[in-house]
Each structure stands twice: as structure tokens, then as C-alpha cells.
Design a protein around this motif. Structure first.
Motif, PDB file in Angstrom:
ATOM      1  N   LYS A   1      36.365  34.168  45.220  1.00 30.95           N
ATOM      2  CA  LYS A   1      37.563  33.461  44.766  1.00 30.95           C
ATOM      3  C   LYS A   1      37.361  33.147  43.303  1.00 30.95           C
ATOM      4  CE  LYS A   1      40.164  29.163  45.520  1.00 30.95           C
ATOM      5  NZ  LYS A   1      40.187  27.875  46.263  1.00 30.95           N
ATOM      6  N   ARG A   2      38.408  33.255  42.508  1.00 28.34           N
ATOM      7  CA  ARG A   2      38.295  33.035  41.073  1.00 28.34           C
ATOM      8  C   ARG A   2      39.136  31.844  40.658  1.00 28.34           C
ATOM      9  NH1 ARG A   2      36.282  38.218  38.702  1.00 28.34           N
ATOM     10  NH2 ARG A   2      36.771  37.350  36.660  1.00 28.34           N
ATOM     11  N   ALA A   3      38.673  31.174  39.606  1.00 25.50           N
ATOM     12  CA  ALA A   3      39.414  30.032  39.078  1.00 25.50           C
ATOM     13  C   ALA A   3      40.555  30.457  38.179  1.00 25.50           C
ATOM     14  CB  ALA A   3      38.460  29.095  38.332  1.00 25.50           C
ATOM     15  N   PHE A   4      40.412  31.611  37.526  1.00 19.92           N
ATOM     16  CA  PHE A   4      41.392  32.078  36.552  1.00 19.92           C
ATOM     17  C   PHE A   4      42.034  33.379  36.998  1.00 19.92           C
ATOM     18  CE2 PHE A   4      38.148  29.810  33.927  1.00 19.92           C
ATOM     19  CZ  PHE A   4      38.946  28.758  33.509  1.00 19.92           C
ATOM     20  N   ASP A   5      43.245  33.624  36.524  1.00 24.46           N
ATOM     21  CA  ASP A   5      43.929  34.892  36.791  1.00 24.46           C
ATOM     22  C   ASP A   5      43.210  36.032  36.077  1.00 24.46           C
ATOM     23  OD1 ASP A   5      45.881  33.628  38.324  1.00 24.46           O
ATOM     24  OD2 ASP A   5      47.206  33.335  36.582  1.00 24.46           O
ATOM     25  N   THR A   6      43.434  37.243  36.550  1.00 23.48           N
ATOM     26  CA  THR A   6      42.894  38.425  35.906  1.00 23.48           C
ATOM     27  C   THR A   6      44.022  39.242  35.315  1.00 23.48           C
ATOM     28  OG1 THR A   6      42.968  39.654  38.000  1.00 23.48           O
ATOM     29  CG2 THR A   6      40.897  38.548  37.449  1.00 23.48           C
TER      30      THR A   6
ATOM     31  N   GLU B   1      47.550  28.018  24.233  1.00 20.01           N
ATOM     32  CA  GLU B   1      48.186  29.163  24.878  1.00 20.01           C
ATOM     33  C   GLU B   1      47.392  30.459  24.785  1.00 20.01           C
ATOM     34  OE1 GLU B   1      49.891  28.804  20.655  1.00 20.01           O
ATOM     35  OE2 GLU B   1      49.450  27.445  22.331  1.00 20.01           O
ATOM     36  N   ASN B   2      46.353  30.525  23.956  1.00 20.37           N
ATOM     37  CA  ASN B   2      45.655  31.816  23.843  1.00 20.37           C
ATOM     38  C   ASN B   2      44.240  31.800  24.402  1.00 20.37           C
ATOM     39  OD1 ASN B   2      44.654  30.333  21.685  1.00 20.37           O
ATOM     40  ND2 ASN B   2      44.758  32.015  20.213  1.00 20.37           N
ATOM     41  N   GLY B   3      44.050  31.017  25.455  1.00 19.41           N
ATOM     42  CA  GLY B   3      42.802  31.085  26.214  1.00 19.41           C
ATOM     43  C   GLY B   3      41.603  30.494  25.517  1.00 19.41           C
ATOM     44  N   PRO B   4      41.682  29.234  25.040  1.00 23.46           N
ATOM     45  CA  PRO B   4      40.542  28.656  24.327  1.00 23.46           C
ATOM     46  C   PRO B   4      39.373  28.376  25.257  1.00 23.46           C
ATOM     47  CG  PRO B   4      42.154  26.955  24.782  1.00 23.46           C
ATOM     48  CD  PRO B   4      42.780  28.263  25.202  1.00 23.46           C
ATOM     49  N   LEU B   5      38.208  28.232  24.677  1.00 22.57           N
ATOM     50  CA  LEU B   5      37.042  27.780  25.422  1.00 22.57           C
ATOM     51  C   LEU B   5      37.331  26.388  25.965  1.00 22.57           C
ATOM     52  CD1 LEU B   5      34.034  28.570  26.046  1.00 22.57           C
ATOM     53  CD2 LEU B   5      33.424  27.160  24.077  1.00 22.57           C
TER      54      LEU B   5
ATOM     55  N   SER C   1      42.428  39.729  23.266  1.00 18.55           N
ATOM     56  CA  SER C   1      43.604  40.248  22.588  1.00 18.55           C
ATOM     57  C   SER C   1      44.869  39.651  23.182  1.00 18.55           C
ATOM     58  CB  SER C   1      43.630  41.775  22.690  1.00 18.55           C
ATOM     59  OG  SER C   1      42.502  42.318  22.029  1.00 18.55           O
ATOM     60  N   ALA C   2      45.915  39.636  22.389  1.00 18.62           N
ATOM     61  CA  ALA C   2      47.176  39.022  22.802  1.00 18.62           C
ATOM     62  C   ALA C   2      47.699  39.667  24.070  1.00 18.62           C
ATOM     63  CB  ALA C   2      48.204  39.154  21.683  1.00 18.62           C
ATOM     64  N   GLY C   3      48.062  38.821  25.046  1.00 20.38           N
ATOM     65  CA  GLY C   3      48.738  39.288  26.242  1.00 20.38           C
ATOM     66  C   GLY C   3      47.858  39.661  27.407  1.00 20.38           C
ATOM     67  N   TYR C   4      46.548  39.873  27.184  1.00 21.50           N
ATOM     68  CA  TYR C   4      45.731  40.315  28.328  1.00 21.50           C
ATOM     69  C   TYR C   4      44.259  39.935  28.226  1.00 21.50           C
ATOM     70  CZ  TYR C   4      44.612  44.031  25.018  1.00 21.50           C
ATOM     71  OH  TYR C   4      44.226  44.713  23.904  1.00 21.50           O
ATOM     72  N   GLY C   5      43.812  39.326  27.143  1.00 21.19           N
ATOM     73  CA  GLY C   5      42.381  39.071  26.958  1.00 21.19           C
ATOM     74  C   GLY C   5      41.743  38.442  28.173  1.00 21.19           C
TER      75      GLY C   5
ATOM     76  N   HIS D   1      31.448  25.563  31.327  1.00 18.60           N
ATOM     77  CA  HIS D   1      32.517  26.016  30.450  1.00 18.60           C
ATOM     78  C   HIS D   1      33.103  27.328  30.959  1.00 18.60           C
ATOM     79  CE1 HIS D   1      28.919  28.064  28.993  1.00 18.60           C
ATOM     80  NE2 HIS D   1      29.700  28.956  28.393  1.00 18.60           N
ATOM     81  N   GLY D   2      34.293  27.647  30.478  1.00 13.58           N
ATOM     82  CA  GLY D   2      34.979  28.873  30.850  1.00 13.58           C
ATOM     83  C   GLY D   2      36.224  29.014  30.001  1.00 13.58           C
ATOM     84  N   SER D   3      37.013  30.056  30.258  1.00 14.38           N
ATOM     85  CA  SER D   3      38.252  30.244  29.493  1.00 14.38           C
ATOM     86  C   SER D   3      39.188  31.135  30.281  1.00 14.38           C
ATOM     87  CB  SER D   3      37.972  30.839  28.113  1.00 14.38           C
ATOM     88  OG  SER D   3      37.333  32.096  28.225  1.00 14.38           O
ATOM     89  N   ALA D   4      40.485  30.861  30.149  1.00  6.85           N
ATOM     90  CA  ALA D   4      41.510  31.584  30.885  1.00  6.85           C
ATOM     91  C   ALA D   4      41.940  32.836  30.128  1.00  6.85           C
ATOM     92  CB  ALA D   4      42.710  30.662  31.120  1.00  6.85           C
ATOM     93  N   LEU D   5      42.790  33.623  30.794  1.00  2.00           N
ATOM     94  CA  LEU D   5      43.426  34.765  30.139  1.00  2.00           C
ATOM     95  C   LEU D   5      44.154  34.332  28.874  1.00  2.00           C
ATOM     96  CD1 LEU D   5      45.225  36.639  33.071  1.00  2.00           C
ATOM     97  CD2 LEU D   5      43.514  37.640  31.561  1.00  2.00           C
ATOM     98  N   ASN D   6      44.229  35.229  27.920  1.00  4.88           N
ATOM     99  CA  ASN D   6      45.094  35.015  26.764  1.00  4.88           C
ATOM    100  C   ASN D   6      46.468  35.601  27.089  1.00  4.88           C
ATOM    101  OD1 ASN D   6      46.376  34.799  24.325  1.00  4.88           O
ATOM    102  ND2 ASN D   6      44.990  36.146  23.210  1.00  4.88           N
ATOM    103  N   THR D   7      47.417  34.737  27.410  1.00  8.79           N
ATOM    104  CA  THR D   7      48.769  35.197  27.752  1.00  8.79           C
ATOM    105  C   THR D   7      49.729  35.063  26.577  1.00  8.79           C
ATOM    106  OG1 THR D   7      49.303  32.992  28.622  1.00  8.79           O
ATOM    107  CG2 THR D   7      48.441  34.615  30.185  1.00  8.79           C
ATOM    108  N   SER D   8      49.219  34.675  25.416  1.00  9.63           N
ATOM    109  CA  SER D   8      50.072  34.478  24.244  1.00  9.63           C
ATOM    110  C   SER D   8      50.236  35.790  23.486  1.00  9.63           C
ATOM    111  CB  SER D   8      49.449  33.433  23.317  1.00  9.63           C
ATOM    112  OG  SER D   8      48.364  33.996  22.590  1.00  9.63           O
TER     113      SER D   8
END
Length: 295
Positions: free
Chosen positions: A288-293, A148-152, A112-116, A207-214
Motif C-alpha cells: 500500500k502506498r501513501a502517495f499516488d503514482t 503544488e509541485n511536490g515539495p519535500l 518534472s511538471a505533471g508527473y514527477g 520524510h517523503g514527497s508527493a507527485l508533482n501535479t503542477s
């Protein structure tokens, strides 16, 4: 000749381990999937903890419901099941791994937008090793997927390399740190495209994906499947309730009782951590994590 994919696309998948096929799913299917998501979000609004259907964000509250995954959506949505057995999904899969296909699992990941929630770098094959690696995941892009929205994201070509150690202190953690395994972060590729596209990735690709900050959602429906002659190795996280049940998971073609063996690297995802069976919970074992939470 391939059913859906061009010979060039098949070659690209074999060489790099992934594809994006734009406009594969007709708009009417995407509309129906979005309606189903609304139904699941309404259900989540009354929940205080995850259950066997819905996986909630760590930041979820009943007042501010946040849903991160629908588990096995083909079991609780006729729309998802009908799409799963359609040629929109099975056509490209047959082009890549043959006519006899068996379902491994389905999942609807919600960013979801802003926190996925992010998903740490991993290989699907680390969770469910099989006798061969004709295993892939087809992801249906329910929303436009942009940077910007955390793609694969994937590391091209890693489906031809090792199965990396996804353990921390001897316990399966379901994730790796690319830099600790000789992978250059600059080599990662984002799989972006408009809603209605599909991404296809090999079971061994990192593979992986980051937070959705959009301010835009990023929702993707995954159908994971394998050639019918790929059988789980003992210790795999694949559900096994006997051959009769296993054969009910055939998507098309004919089942077999003769596993095909391929000389490929294998690691067993054992021992398991004492947490709910969810990639999000298992990956909390990373020091340790590669992506923010999400905050």
C-alpha cells in the motif's frame, strides 16, 4: 559561533530535525545547474532504460523522455562537484555536525511538471545505519518549491524517535506508512522556498514527497554527508571498499579510524529485494502506498 547559521537556527534544527535556509545558493550557481540538467535530459532522450548515470520515470519513452534522477551527479558534473565542496554547502553542515565531514552520496531528483514521481515516507538512516547519527542531507532547490509541485515533507521531531521498520513480509521495502506507525498526517510539514534556498534534514527524520501535479518542475540536488567518525554498520547500504577509499570521500577536516558510538536505535536494511538499487524500485515492494503514482 556558527559560520553560516544563527544559534537560533542550530537550535531549531536540533529540536525539529530540519531547516530551510533561503537564498543560500547564488543565482549563477542555479543557472549552471539548470544548464547541466538540460545536458542530462538530452542524454536521456536517446535511452530506453535506466543506466548507472540516469534513472528514468516508469512512463519514459524515447519519444517522450522523462528523467527522475541523476545518480551521483558529483561524479559526472564539475558544476555539482564544485558546489559540493563550496562553503555554500559545507558551511551550514559544519555548523550542525562539526568540522570533519565525509560524503555519503549525491543525487539530483527530478520532478518534472505533471508527473514527477513521488517518494514514499522513509528515514534515510533506515538505508544506511551508522555508529552515530550525525548524518544529514542538504537539498539545493533548483526551482521554486511550492505546495503544488511536490515539495519535500517531514515529520518534525521524528529524528529523536525510533527507526521504523521499513520491511514488507521480511524484505526491505525502504518505506513506511505513517498512520501504521502512530504518525498523524496533519503533523507533516512542507519544506517550501524559492530557488536558491537549501533544505537541511536529519538522517533519522521521516520524510517523503508527493507527485508533482503542477505545471512547474521541482528539481532538487541532494548532498548527503556525515561526521567523519560515523562509520557504517554491517548490512548498511553504504558503499564500503576499504578505509583508503572511504577516506577519499572526506569533504573537509580530518578523517579518523576511531568510530564514535552513540546509543541510538538501529535497524539493518536486509534482506534486500531483487531489484535495481534505486529507492523508486525498492519502494515498489510496498503493498500500500501513501502517495499516488504517475499514470
Amino acid at each position: 559561533m556558527p559560520e553560516v547559521l544563527s544559534p537560533e537556527q542550530v537550535t531549531r534544527y536540533n529540536d525539529h530535525g530540519y531547516l530551510v535556509v533561503e537564498n543560500q545558493i547564488p543565482p549563477e550557481w542555479i543557472t549552471q545547474l539548470r544548464d547541466e540538467i538540460t545536458r542530462f535530459e538530452t542524454e536521456a532522450a536517446g535511452m530506453t532504460q535506466s543506466n548507472d548515470r540516469l534513472d528514468l520515470e516508469d512512463t519514459h519513452t524515447p519519444a517522450e523522455p522523462r528523467l527522475r534522477r541523476v545518480k551521483l551527479p558529483h561524479m559526472i558534473s564539475d558544476v555539482v562537484r564544485d558546489l559540493m565542496v563550496s562553503d555554500h554547502i559545507l558551511g551550514p553542515a559544519r555548523d550542525l555536525i562539526g568540522p570533519d565531514l565525509r560524503l555519503h552520496t549525491t543525487k539530483l531528483n527530478m520532478k518534472s511538471a505533471g508527473y514527477g514521481a513521488a517518494v514514499e515516507w522513509h528515514q534515510d538512516y533506515a538505508f544506511y545505519p551508522h555508529t552515530n547519527d550525525d548524518i544529514l542531507a542538504i537539498g539545493v532547490l533548483i526551482d521554486d518549491m511550492a505546495e503544488e509541485n511536490g515539495p519535500l515533507m517531514v515529520y518534525p521531531g521524528t529524528h529523536r524517535g525510533p527507526v521504523y521498520d521499513h520491511h514488507v513480509d521480511g524484505v526491505f521495502a525502504g518505506a513506511i506508512l505513517p498512520e501504521d506507525n502512530g504518525l498523524n498526517p496533519d503533523d507533516a510539514v512542507q519544506l517550501t522556498g524559492p530557488a536558491g534556498s537549501v533544505s537541511i534534514h536529519h538522517g533519522r527524520i521521516v520524510h517523503g514527497s508527493a507527485l508533482n501535479t503542477s505545471d512547474h518542475p521541482r528539481r532538487i540536488l541532494f548532498f548527503e554527508m556525515m561526521a567523519a567518525d560515523a562509520f557504517p554498520i554491517m548490512g548498511s547500504m553504504t558503499r564500503w571498499d576499504g578505509i583508503e577509499d572511504y577516506d577519499t570521500r572526506m569533504l573537509c577536516g580530518q578523517p579518523t579510524k576511531s568510530p564514535r558510538l552513540k546509543n541510538i536505535p538501529v535497524r539493518i536494511p536486509q534482506p534486500q529485494p531483487d531489484v535495481p538499487i534505486s529507492i523508486y524500485e525498492i519502494q515498489k515492494g510496498m503493498k500500500k502506498r501513501a502517495f499516488d503514482t504517475a499514470k
